[in-house]
Motif scaffolding. Structure first.
Motif, PDB file in Angstrom:
ATOM      1  N   GLN A 190       1.320  -1.071  -0.465  1.00  0.00           N
ATOM      2  CA  GLN A 190      -0.113   0.025  -0.258  1.00  0.00           C
ATOM      3  C   GLN A 190       0.791   1.099  -0.351  1.00  0.00           C
ATOM      4  OE1 GLN A 190      -2.305  -0.127   3.571  1.00  0.00           O
ATOM      5  NE2 GLN A 190      -2.416  -2.511   3.388  1.00  0.00           N
ATOM      6  N   THR A 191       1.810   0.974  -1.037  1.00  0.00           N
ATOM      7  CA  THR A 191       2.582   2.559  -0.694  1.00  0.00           C
ATOM      8  C   THR A 191       2.180   3.655  -1.298  1.00  0.00           C
ATOM      9  OG1 THR A 191       3.453   1.848  -3.454  1.00  0.00           O
ATOM     10  CG2 THR A 191       4.183   1.045  -1.363  1.00  0.00           C
ATOM     11  N   ALA A 192       2.628   4.919  -1.211  1.00  0.00           N
ATOM     12  CA  ALA A 192       2.487   6.145  -1.390  1.00  0.00           C
ATOM     13  C   ALA A 192       2.691   6.532  -2.651  1.00  0.00           C
ATOM     14  CB  ALA A 192       3.138   6.924  -0.353  1.00  0.00           C
ATOM     15  N   SER A 193       3.595   5.491  -3.017  1.00  0.00           N
ATOM     16  CA  SER A 193       3.989   6.065  -4.689  1.00  0.00           C
ATOM     17  C   SER A 193       2.982   5.576  -5.912  1.00  0.00           C
ATOM     18  CB  SER A 193       5.588   5.306  -5.246  1.00  0.00           C
ATOM     19  OG  SER A 193       5.620   4.033  -4.852  1.00  0.00           O
ATOM     20  N   TYR A 194       2.693   4.404  -5.195  1.00  0.00           N
ATOM     21  CA  TYR A 194       2.132   3.580  -6.449  1.00  0.00           C
ATOM     22  C   TYR A 194       0.305   4.277  -6.327  1.00  0.00           C
ATOM     23  CZ  TYR A 194      -2.286   0.184  -7.277  1.00  0.00           C
ATOM     24  OH  TYR A 194      -3.395   0.002  -7.716  1.00  0.00           O
TER      25      TYR A 194
END
Length: 288
Positions: A253-257
């Motif tokens: 659940q990455t911020a980049s995604y």
């Protein structure tokens, strides 16, 4: 494309097959390394690709730009600096890929990793294939990793577990079991005492298989540690219907995604389709 200049010896090819990695003193000339360093520093100063999700900090939750990034990375820097397309490094890396993988090898992606001076974070032990969305039987690939300054254990040269490419993809997890962190760490048992460090001069390289266990230590030196990586693979021979997702990637659940998804909604999806089409053409024509 710039003319290739590297041809591996039979001994080097055999060493790679047995150990899953190879170290070369040269892949790019000094003047090109200086050129690449200037492009590299510009891209990181600009945080190129941040809104597209291509620039991120691999070790943090990467939600706060006001804090220093200890492991900033850029996926496919060539998209933000087209001058990277025609280099001796790329020509040599492609030539090496065809020698190690076969004539159908094609470029899959590229990667720039920065370890800032004094605070550059270590890279966890991992196998590159673990970052793929799913397991595909028969997948074969390599990464060609080049430093733009000398590297050793004080600033984060790569270390490998010889022969680890002959095993399956081991179990991985997000560092600290935090799915907001982009990095992966191998959580299966293996013998770290067998690790082999590979110091390099600027413009040298290591080549490793997608299943070779490797890591890089922190950068405790007073200068940045810059690494530029080109990845190559063969078309997958197995039935794609049998591919199974890696559970550790489903949990991410990455911020980049999230930044990438927002960019796609603003029209970036069409741009990605063009890039995918261009990559497919290169794959079909076996070009880097």
């Amino acid at each position: 494309m710039t003319k290739q200049t590297i041809s591996l010896t039979e001994e080097q090819i055999q060493f790679f097959k047995e150990n899953g990695y190879l170290r070369l003193e040269y892949i790019s000339p000094p003047d090109e390394v200086e050129f690449l360093k200037r492009v590299y520093d510009r891209l990181f100063a600009q945080k190129a690709g941040r809104r597209q999700g291509a620039y991120f900090d691999a070790i943090s939750v990467d939600q706060d730009d006001s804090k220093p990034h200890t492991s900033p990375q850029i996926i496919d820097p060539v998209l933000f600096a087209p001058e990277l397309k025609k280099t001796i490094f790329r020509a040599n890396a492609f030539a090496i890929a065809k020698q190690l993988l076969g004539p159908k090898a094609y470029g899959t992606f590229e990667h720039a990793i920065l370890k800032p001076p004094g605070i550059g974070a270590p890279t966890p032990w991992h196998q590159d294939e673990a970052f793929n969305w799913d397991y595909a039987a028969g997948y074969e690939g390599i990464s060609v990793w080049m430093p733009l300054q000398p590297v050793d254990t004080t600033n984060g040269c790569l270390e490998f577990i010889p022969g680890s490419h002959r095993q399956r993809v081991l179990h991985h997890a997000s560092p600290g079991n935090d799915p907001r962190i982009h990095a992966l760490a191998c959580v299966d048992s293996f013998d770290e005492t067998k690790a082999v460090a590979c110091p390099l001069p600027a413009g040298g390289c290591t080549i490793h298989h997608v299943r070779t266990l490797h890591h890089a230590g922190p950068n405790t030196s007073p200068v940045p540690r810059r690494a530029y990586i080109l990845a190559f693979a063969l078309p997958v021979k197995g039935d794609p219907k049998l591919a199974r997702p890696f559970p550790w990637n489903i949990e991410k659940q990455t911020a980049s995604y999230q930044r990438r998804k927002a960019w796609q909604m603003r029209g970036g999806y069409a741009i990605e389709l063009v890039h995918k089409f261009q990559k497919k053409i290169k794959r079909l024509t076996h070009k880097a």
